[in-house]
Write an enzyme that holds these catalytic residues in place. Structure first.
Site, PDB file in Angstrom:
ATOM      1  N   GLY A  22       1.160 -13.873   9.513  1.00 17.69           N
ATOM      2  CA  GLY A  22       1.444 -14.962   9.006  1.00 17.69           C
ATOM      3  C   GLY A  22       2.801 -15.663   9.257  1.00 17.69           C
ATOM      4  N   GLY A  23       3.678 -16.000   8.308  1.00 16.05           N
ATOM      5  CA  GLY A  23       4.951 -16.593   8.293  1.00 16.05           C
ATOM      6  C   GLY A  23       5.817 -15.812   8.679  1.00 16.05           C
ATOM      7  CE  LYS A  47       5.174 -21.203   3.845  1.00 19.33           C
ATOM      8  NZ  LYS A  47       4.764 -22.531   3.332  1.00 19.33           N
ATOM      9  CB  SER A  82       2.868 -19.457  -4.407  1.00 19.52           C
ATOM     10  OG  SER A  82       3.526 -18.550  -5.227  1.00 19.52           O
ATOM     11  CB  CYS A 125       1.570 -24.304  -8.858  1.00 16.35           C
ATOM     12  SG  CYS A 125       2.495 -23.101  -9.793  1.00 16.35           S
ATOM     13  CE  LYS A 160       3.060 -27.410  -0.820  1.00 18.14           C
ATOM     14  NZ  LYS A 160       3.186 -26.433   0.096  1.00 18.14           N
ATOM     15  CG  PHE A 167     -10.040 -27.808  -9.972  1.00 20.99           C
ATOM     16  CD1 PHE A 167      -9.399 -27.007  -8.956  1.00 20.99           C
ATOM     17  CD2 PHE A 167     -10.289 -27.183 -11.140  1.00 20.99           C
ATOM     18  CE1 PHE A 167      -9.195 -25.679  -9.024  1.00 20.99           C
ATOM     19  CE2 PHE A 167      -9.976 -25.928 -11.108  1.00 20.99           C
ATOM     20  CZ  PHE A 167      -9.404 -25.129 -10.003  1.00 20.99           C
TER      21      PHE A 167
END
Length: 610
Positions: free
Chosen positions: A222-223, A230, A272, A274, A276, A515
């Site tokens: 990943g990052g 990132k 994170s 929350c 998004k 949602f």
């Protein structure tokens, strides 16, 4: 400089850029790869790499009927997420990294990492990956080149960026580019058998802000390894943004269209866990309203004559899989339906499909979990890793906004900040002005829950602008950049709002359904911008009235909505000391405007609490 000087180069170098060729030649001497390949970004190349990785055991080809041209990777259990403790900002001066970053002297770090890099690509191929941040049509693009020994990274970069020969052509013979070095740190001696997921127990993810370089070692995940994400798009880009007068932010970009066909654009920053990605891909529950996604994670914001414009520098979604389903995020699920998706650390079904916790329907009777073990619903462990991912191109989304490919971006009408708070913060509030909104963003926090093993329940986890792990320089100066942008933009700047989908009642239940119904809050934001509705004055700003929200067809009791819209002064008073300590922690470079806005907030709390 001739291409012959690049030992192991396969064919002729497709560039005349001497700076690039010299850099590659130096890297070859350090890493000592067996071969060097310039990637072209073609589908044929991607397919060929996928076949090679299937043969190597790194990828599993999924059921072609259910998941066309899609693959599953299983990482080493020690290599499953970003490692913030091993992430460094190596500015020349320690104070320029600030209190929120790990710092080391740049030359000392380069010396240390060079010891690890020496010979680390033995027996492997070094791939030269040119890439463009944002639309390739940008006349003044931000470019990069990543050198990597990971085919998984190359495949991911093809989805996540505009990568390959077009980007190399943009760099041209004399263009500048951000230099990204990456090695998984797993050299192969002659005859040594490779492992399915090469990595190293020692990990470094290092950014050099003055020289705009990124060095990564030891991780393939990943990052840590997809350095355009990132590392470049936020940590290095935030430094560029401060120097050049723009903003690089950890924000989604959403296009919202009302029943009359008028489009609005919203940028939103959430820590994170929350919601998004779910908001970025929202399916509105209000009749006549539709939404499209410009970006789900990162926004580059620049001032133009008539306002603040946002571009998504990425080309794909790298989303957390668990919890994603046709109820919570139908757009994400539909984006994956055509295939062409790279999954990492999800579970594998017996018929060659994928599964994760929170997916629609009951768990299958048998799975192979993310570590390759048999799994049944009676198993103690999760079948998919909590940070398991899907990687898929944006243009495959049925809700992709056509503007995501427009280098000029979209004009932002509103910016949202939101954390996860069980109390205190109302459902939706408009801040008074840009400076007030900057202070609100600076103090963005989520309440700790019992799920956080190391946290004291009820304490706040601060995450200014949801950028805490990604600010590439001193956080106080980062906030100053926000103030400076507001001063330059004046009344052209978008309104800033604070939202909280996670208010709970005294019995612990959520007061707001969230949602798709968050579209009702977005509609109020638009109504507020257009001057169609009033607001209640609370300690935090202009808070929505329940009667001004479109609640038609909503099952939630009006009493719950009203409670979700309260901003109890006594609860805000409980946060004052914690927030004051955090501003002190951020240090002497925090702008005076942020301090004065916090003083004004304290005065409002005292007056309401008296």
């Amino acid at each position: 400089m001739t291409t012959a000087a690049i030992r192991g180069l396969q064919g002729e170098a497709p560039t005349k850029n001497k700076e690039l060729l010299n850099w590659i030649a130096d890297a070859v001497e350090l890493f000592q790869p067996e071969a060097v390949v310039f990637v072209d970004g073609s589908q044929a190349e991607w397919d060929r790499m996928a076949e090679d990785l299937v043969e190597a055991g790194t990828l599993i080809k999924l059921n072609e009927e259910k998941r066309p041209n899609s693959y599953l990777a299983r990482s080493n259990p020690s290599d499953v997420a970003r490692v913030e403790s091993r992430t460094f900002i190596c500015s020349e001066k320690e104070e320029d990294a600030g209190p929120t970053n790990n710092w080391a002297p740049p030359q000392a770090m380069k010396d240390e990492m060079s010891k690890h890099y020496a010979g680390s690509m033995k027996g492997r191929t070094m791939y030269v990956v040119p890439f463009c941040m944002g639309p390739i049509s940008d006349p003044d693009p931000k470019l990069g080149v990543q050198l990597t020994d990971s085919e998984y990274v190359v495949m991911s970069m093809r989805i996540m960026t505009r990568m390959g020969i077009e980007a190399l052509d943009k760099i041209g013979a004399n263009g500048s580019f951000v230099r990204c070095l990456h090695s998984v740190g797993a050299p192969l001696e002659p005859g040594q058998e490779d492992v399915a997921w090469p990595c190293n127990d020692t990990k470094y993810i290092t950014q050099f802000p003055e020289t705009k370089e990124i060095w990564s070692y030891g991780s393939g995940y990943g990052g840590n390894a997809i350095l355009a994400k990132k590392c470049y798009a936020l940590r290095i880009a935030s430094v560029m943004a401060r120097e050049e007068g723009w903003m690089a932010e950890h924000m989604l970009i959403l296009k919202l269209i009302n029943p009359e066909g008028k489009a609005y654009h919203i940028a939103a920053a959430f820590p994170s866990a929350c919601g998004k990605t779910n908001l970025a891909m929202i399916t509105p529950t209000i009749p006549g309203w539709t939404a499209q996604v410009v970006g789900d994670d990162i926004a580059w914001l620049k001032l133009r004559e008539d306002g603040l414009y946002a571009v998504n520098p990425e080309n794909g979604f790298f989303g957390v899989a668990p919890g994603t389903n046709y109820a919570s995020n139908p757009i994400a699920m539909k984006t994956m339906e055509p295939g062409n998706t790279l999954f990492t650390n999800v579970a594998l079904t017996d018929d060659g499909d994928i599964w994760w916790e929170g997916m629609d329907g009951d768990a299958p009777a048998h799975l192979i979990d993310w570590m390759g073990n048999d799994w049944t619903p009676e198993s103690d462990e999760n079948a998919a890793h909590p940070n398991s991912r899907y990687c898929v191109a944006i243009d495959q989304s049925p809700a992709a906004a056509p503007e995501f490919n427009d280098w000029e971006g979209v004009k932002i009408d509103a910016i949202l900040f939101g954390g996860r708070r069980a109390d205190t913060v109302p459902l939706v509030t408009q801040t008074y002005d840009w400076e007030h909104g900057t202070m609100v963003g600076a103090l963005l926090a989520s309440g700790q829950t019992a799920a956080s093993a190391e946290a004291k329940v009820g304490t706040l986890r601060h995450d200014p602008m949801a950028m805490l792990p990604f600010i590439g320089y001193n956080a106080g100066e980062y906030l100053q950049n926000w103030i400076d942008m507001g001063n330059k933009g004046g009344d052209k700047m978008p309104s800033i709002f604070l939202v909280n989908w996670f208010r709970r009642g005294e019995d612990g239940r959520f007061l707001w359904p969230g949602f798709g119904d968050n579209s009702r809050v977005l509609k109020w934001v638009i109504d507020r911008i257009e001057g169609h509705v009033g607001a209640d004055e609370t300690v935090v700003g202009h808070t929505a009235k329940a009667e001004d929200l479109d609640l038609d067809g909503l099952d939630t009791p009006i009493e719950d909505v009203k409670e979700a819209l309260t901003a109890p002064a006594e609860q805000w008073a409980n946060d004052v000391e914690d927030n004051a300590e955090y501003l002190t922690f951020l240090g002497p470079r925090v702008p005076a405007e942020v301090h004065s806005q916090f003083d004004a907030l304290k005065a409002r709390i005292s007056a309401a609490h008296a």
